[in-house]
Design a protein around this motif. Structure first.
Motif, PDB file in Angstrom:
ATOM      1  N   ASP A  60      -8.037   9.293  -6.385  1.00  0.00           N
ATOM      2  CA  ASP A  60      -8.607   9.792  -5.127  1.00  0.00           C
ATOM      3  C   ASP A  60      -8.177   8.943  -3.934  1.00  0.00           C
ATOM      4  N   SER A  61      -7.991   7.659  -4.157  1.00  0.00           N
ATOM      5  CA  SER A  61      -7.681   6.741  -3.059  1.00  0.00           C
ATOM      6  C   SER A  61      -6.308   6.988  -2.435  1.00  0.00           C
ATOM      7  N   VAL A  62      -5.426   7.728  -3.140  1.00  0.00           N
ATOM      8  CA  VAL A  62      -4.069   7.938  -2.623  1.00  0.00           C
ATOM      9  C   VAL A  62      -3.733   9.408  -2.398  1.00  0.00           C
ATOM     10  N   LYS A  63      -4.649  10.304  -2.753  1.00  0.00           N
ATOM     11  CA  LYS A  63      -4.379  11.737  -2.576  1.00  0.00           C
ATOM     12  C   LYS A  63      -4.085  12.055  -1.117  1.00  0.00           C
ATOM     13  N   GLY A  64      -3.032  12.833  -0.903  1.00  0.00           N
ATOM     14  CA  GLY A  64      -2.635  13.203   0.444  1.00  0.00           C
ATOM     15  C   GLY A  64      -1.731  12.189   1.114  1.00  0.00           C
ATOM     16  N   ARG A  65      -1.598  11.002   0.548  1.00  0.00           N
ATOM     17  CA  ARG A  65      -0.732   9.965   1.129  1.00  0.00           C
ATOM     18  C   ARG A  65       0.458   9.645   0.233  1.00  0.00           C
ATOM     19  N   PHE A  66       0.248   9.667  -1.072  1.00  0.00           N
ATOM     20  CA  PHE A  66       1.308   9.328  -2.031  1.00  0.00           C
ATOM     21  C   PHE A  66       1.786  10.599  -2.722  1.00  0.00           C
ATOM     22  N   THR A  67       3.078  10.628  -3.028  1.00  0.00           N
ATOM     23  CA  THR A  67       3.660  11.743  -3.766  1.00  0.00           C
ATOM     24  C   THR A  67       4.536  11.200  -4.887  1.00  0.00           C
ATOM     25  N   ILE A  68       4.271  11.661  -6.099  1.00  0.00           N
ATOM     26  CA  ILE A  68       5.067  11.240  -7.250  1.00  0.00           C
ATOM     27  C   ILE A  68       6.058  12.358  -7.578  1.00  0.00           C
ATOM     28  N   SER A  69       7.252  11.960  -7.999  1.00  0.00           N
ATOM     29  CA  SER A  69       8.272  12.936  -8.362  1.00  0.00           C
ATOM     30  C   SER A  69       9.178  12.322  -9.421  1.00  0.00           C
ATOM     31  N   ARG A  70       9.992  13.158 -10.024  1.00  0.00           N
ATOM     32  CA  ARG A  70      10.908  12.641 -11.041  1.00  0.00           C
ATOM     33  C   ARG A  70      12.251  13.347 -10.954  1.00  0.00           C
ATOM     34  N   ASP A  71      13.290  12.629 -11.338  1.00  0.00           N
ATOM     35  CA  ASP A  71      14.651  13.155 -11.391  1.00  0.00           C
ATOM     36  C   ASP A  71      15.131  13.012 -12.826  1.00  0.00           C
ATOM     37  N   GLY A  72      15.161  14.107 -13.547  1.00  0.00           N
ATOM     38  CA  GLY A  72      15.547  14.064 -14.947  1.00  0.00           C
ATOM     39  C   GLY A  72      16.974  13.615 -15.158  1.00  0.00           C
ATOM     40  N   ALA A  73      17.849  14.009 -14.248  1.00  0.00           N
ATOM     41  CA  ALA A  73      19.261  13.638 -14.385  1.00  0.00           C
ATOM     42  C   ALA A  73      19.438  12.129 -14.281  1.00  0.00           C
ATOM     43  N   LYS A  74      18.621  11.486 -13.460  1.00  0.00           N
ATOM     44  CA  LYS A  74      18.705  10.034 -13.286  1.00  0.00           C
ATOM     45  C   LYS A  74      17.688   9.293 -14.154  1.00  0.00           C
ATOM     46  N   ASN A  75      16.847  10.041 -14.867  1.00  0.00           N
ATOM     47  CA  ASN A  75      15.789   9.432 -15.686  1.00  0.00           C
ATOM     48  C   ASN A  75      14.957   8.450 -14.865  1.00  0.00           C
ATOM     49  N   THR A  76      14.597   8.874 -13.672  1.00  0.00           N
ATOM     50  CA  THR A  76      13.906   8.007 -12.714  1.00  0.00           C
ATOM     51  C   THR A  76      12.696   8.733 -12.137  1.00  0.00           C
ATOM     52  N   VAL A  77      11.630   7.978 -11.951  1.00  0.00           N
ATOM     53  CA  VAL A  77      10.414   8.487 -11.317  1.00  0.00           C
ATOM     54  C   VAL A  77      10.221   7.743 -10.005  1.00  0.00           C
ATOM     55  N   TYR A  78       9.784   8.478  -8.986  1.00  0.00           N
ATOM     56  CA  TYR A  78       9.599   7.908  -7.653  1.00  0.00           C
ATOM     57  C   TYR A  78       8.140   8.004  -7.239  1.00  0.00           C
ATOM     58  N   LEU A  79       7.740   7.079  -6.388  1.00  0.00           N
ATOM     59  CA  LEU A  79       6.426   7.139  -5.753  1.00  0.00           C
ATOM     60  C   LEU A  79       6.648   6.972  -4.253  1.00  0.00           C
ATOM     61  N   GLN A  80       6.536   8.073  -3.525  1.00  0.00           N
ATOM     62  CA  GLN A  80       6.633   8.033  -2.081  1.00  0.00           C
ATOM     63  C   GLN A  80       5.269   7.708  -1.508  1.00  0.00           C
ATOM     64  N   MET A  81       5.182   6.621  -0.771  1.00  0.00           N
ATOM     65  CA  MET A  81       3.906   6.152  -0.240  1.00  0.00           C
ATOM     66  C   MET A  81       3.959   6.222   1.283  1.00  0.00           C
ATOM     67  N   ASN A  82       3.122   7.071   1.857  1.00  0.00           N
ATOM     68  CA  ASN A  82       3.045   7.237   3.306  1.00  0.00           C
ATOM     69  C   ASN A  82       1.683   6.783   3.815  1.00  0.00           C
ATOM     70  N   SER A  83       1.587   6.601   5.110  1.00  0.00           N
ATOM     71  CA  SER A  83       0.323   6.205   5.745  1.00  0.00           C
ATOM     72  C   SER A  83      -0.297   5.012   5.022  1.00  0.00           C
ATOM     73  N   LEU A  84       0.508   4.017   4.775  1.00  0.00           N
ATOM     74  CA  LEU A  84       0.056   2.870   3.999  1.00  0.00           C
ATOM     75  C   LEU A  84      -1.014   2.078   4.735  1.00  0.00           C
ATOM     76  N   LYS A  85      -1.943   1.543   3.954  1.00  0.00           N
ATOM     77  CA  LYS A  85      -3.071   0.771   4.475  1.00  0.00           C
ATOM     78  C   LYS A  85      -3.017  -0.636   3.892  1.00  0.00           C
ATOM     79  N   PRO A  86      -3.648  -1.592   4.549  1.00  0.00           N
ATOM     80  CA  PRO A  86      -3.683  -2.958   3.989  1.00  0.00           C
ATOM     81  C   PRO A  86      -4.259  -2.990   2.569  1.00  0.00           C
TER      82      PRO A  86
END
Length: 126
Positions: A60-86
């Motif tokens: 709940d603390s990151v909903k709407g700010r963080f987005t998780i995604s994956r690239d199967g070809a690169k076997n990599t998972v990403y975490l896009q973090m926006n509106s970061l807080k202290p």
């Protein structure tokens, strides 16, 4: 041999963005769930988000700010973090567990994951 390597951490001002990467080797993403966790000084490690080929979950603390995604070809998972807080300041870890059919509570619990990366530091400060 399962290996996970995180990258992309750093120092960012409040309101800024970072994208973390988790490069996986030794297994195929399609059959695993990958989770992102974080641990701040003096606090327990907590689940942030997770992804598999069926679904994604967020704390709940990151909903709407963080987005998780994956690239199967690169076997990599990403975490896009926006509106970061202290309070997002922590060491961020990615982790892997076989399977894709369990619940959000299972996949957001660190106890469910046998494989871990070394972590990457994220500091949000002005």
């Amino acid at each position: 041999q399962v290996q996970l390597v995180e990258s992309g951490g750093g120092l960012v001002q409040p309101g800024g963005s970072l994208r973390l990467s988790c490069a996986a080797s030794g297994f195929t993403l399609d059959y695993y769930t990958i989770g992102w966790f974080r641990q701040a000084p003096g606090k327990e490690r907590e689940g942030v988000s997770c992804i598999n080929r069926r679904t994604t979950y967020y704390a709940d603390s990151v909903k709407g700010r963080f987005t998780i995604s994956r690239d199967g070809a690169k076997n990599t998972v990403y975490l896009q973090m926006n509106s970061l807080k202290p309070e997002d300041t922590a060491v961020y870890y990615c982790a892997a567990v076989p399977g894709t059919h369990a619940s959000s509570s299972y996949y957001l619990s660190m106890k469910s994951y046998p494989h871990w990366g070394q972590g990457t530091q994220v500091t949000v400060s002005s």
